[in-house]
Write an enzyme that holds these catalytic residues in place. Structure first.
Site, PDB file in Angstrom:
ATOM      1  N   GLU A  16       0.813  -1.220   0.000  1.00  0.00           N
ATOM      2  CA  GLU A  16       0.000   0.000   0.000  1.00  0.00           C
ATOM      3  C   GLU A  16       0.844   1.267   0.000  1.00  0.00           C
ATOM      4  O   GLU A  16       0.504   2.240  -0.679  1.00  0.00           O
ATOM      5  CB  GLU A  16      -0.928   0.009   1.230  1.00  0.00           C
ATOM      6  CG  GLU A  16      -1.977  -1.064   1.235  1.00  0.00           C
ATOM      7  CD  GLU A  16      -2.957  -0.938   0.090  1.00  0.00           C
ATOM      8  OE1 GLU A  16      -3.278   0.200  -0.290  1.00  0.00           O
ATOM      9  OE2 GLU A  16      -3.380  -1.975  -0.441  1.00  0.00           O
ATOM     10  N   ASP A  29      -7.883   7.425  -8.632  1.00  0.00           N
ATOM     11  CA  ASP A  29      -8.499   6.151  -9.012  1.00  0.00           C
ATOM     12  C   ASP A  29     -10.019   6.181  -8.935  1.00  0.00           C
ATOM     13  O   ASP A  29     -10.676   5.157  -9.050  1.00  0.00           O
ATOM     14  CB  ASP A  29      -7.965   5.034  -8.120  1.00  0.00           C
ATOM     15  CG  ASP A  29      -8.125   5.357  -6.641  1.00  0.00           C
ATOM     16  OD1 ASP A  29      -8.816   6.343  -6.301  1.00  0.00           O
ATOM     17  OD2 ASP A  29      -7.549   4.628  -5.809  1.00  0.00           O
ATOM     18  N   THR A  39      -7.692   8.776  -0.236  1.00  0.00           N
ATOM     19  CA  THR A  39      -7.324   7.510   0.390  1.00  0.00           C
ATOM     20  C   THR A  39      -6.467   7.850   1.603  1.00  0.00           C
ATOM     21  O   THR A  39      -5.506   8.604   1.482  1.00  0.00           O
ATOM     22  CB  THR A  39      -6.525   6.620  -0.577  1.00  0.00           C
ATOM     23  OG1 THR A  39      -7.363   6.276  -1.680  1.00  0.00           O
ATOM     24  CG2 THR A  39      -6.056   5.355   0.111  1.00  0.00           C
TER      25      THR A  39
END
Length: 301
Positions: free
Chosen positions: A86, A104, A109
């Site tokens: 990640e 994305d 995020t």
């Protein structure tokens, strides 16, 4: 992380009995011509009893298994491997305050498993945290987080939300909240289902990584959908199948899903990490470990 907006409960689906509604007499017998027969029990009560019985049996089965990934040392190892994919680091505790828009379609995020503003789990985290700590520095963003949920929009969040997240992530309370939500939504359900499927520590990690990335959803792109596809290709150990064969099938499904979503995607978290451990026969994730992800080599002694 990259998951569908609708998160479903991470529990096995229980079939529901269906009964035809028919008139009954005062004694509970079915009314009408012919001999009397007892009316069927209430379908809802039967389903509830069956679910409770199956849940108790599952609990006993899970409790009888070795700790596996739930062992504290293995859980730490799992988070390190996850962080390598990640955030290209083994220092996962440095990622509580991480936050970016990766472009994305999931909005921001953030945090230790990549909670996202576009896929509901970041909103749920902040809502649960705010119920416990109403005066936290993210509470004021809840209206905006509800508005952007399911989209990639930053409306109402910019320009200060990222700084507010980073500031809150310096508090022990919010760090604990991130860990608790990780366990509640991703880690605990993944390990439980893996144990029910008869998988060892590596298989439990494979499930956990997939759960984090695709969420506990039953659609074809969600964790449960991928598991169902793999089970059509190979039996789980719990069904009497080969653990290696089943995990190969699951990773095949996982890899195909990654490429279907994003052709040309980096699949090294499957190819040179999880598949490497599997083909080395390291079903218990025994250290030392070495793997490659995103072009970087990682080692744990």
């Amino acid at each position: 992380m990259k998951r569908p907006a609708l998160l479903l409960a991470a529990v096995p689906v229980v079939a529901t009995a269906v009964y035809m509604l028919v008139p009954t007499g005062p004694d509970g017998a079915v009314a009408g011509n012919g001999p009397s027969v007892s009316a069927p029990p209430n379908a809802r009560e039967q389903t509830k009893e069956r679910a409770e019985s199956e849940s108790a049996e599952d609990d006993a089965l899970v409790a009888s298994r070795p700790p596996g990934l739930a062992d504290p040392a293995k859980k730490e190892l799992a988070q390190q491997i996850l962080a390598s994919a990640e955030n290209v680091t083994l220092r996962w505790r440095e990622t509580y305050g991480s936050i970016e828009d990766a472009g994305d379609g999931d909005g921001y995020t953030a945090g230790i498993v990549g909670f996202t503003t576009g896929t509901h789990d970041l909103l749920t985290l902040v809502e649960r945290y705010t119920r416990k700590y109403p005066d936290n520095g993210l509470a004021g963003y809840l209206p905006a987080l509800r508005e952007v949920d399911g989209t990639d929009s930053h409306e109402g969040l910019d320009p200060d939300f990222t700084a507010a997240w980073q500031a809150e992530a310096r508090t022990p309370e919010f760090r604990a909240a991130q860990e608790a939500e990780r366990d509640r939504v991703y880690f605990d359900p993944a390990v439980r289902v893996a144990k029910l499927d008869g998988l060892g520590t590596l298989g439990q990690f494979v499930y956990y990584d997939a759960m984090v990335r695709r969420g506990p959803d039953t659609g074809p792109d969600g964790f449960y959908g991928m598991r169902e596809q793999a089970m059509r290709e190979a039996r789980t150990p719990g069904q009497g199948g080969s653990e290696k064969a089943f995990l190969e099938a699951f990773l095949d499904v996982r890899r195909a899903g990654m490429l279907a979503k994003e052709p040309g995607a980096d699949t090294s978290r499957v190819d040179t990490t999880q598949r490497r451990f599997l083909r080395e026969g390291n079903l218990e994730l025994a250290t030392p470990l070495a793997w490659q992800v995103h072009g970087e080599t990682f080692r744990i002694p």
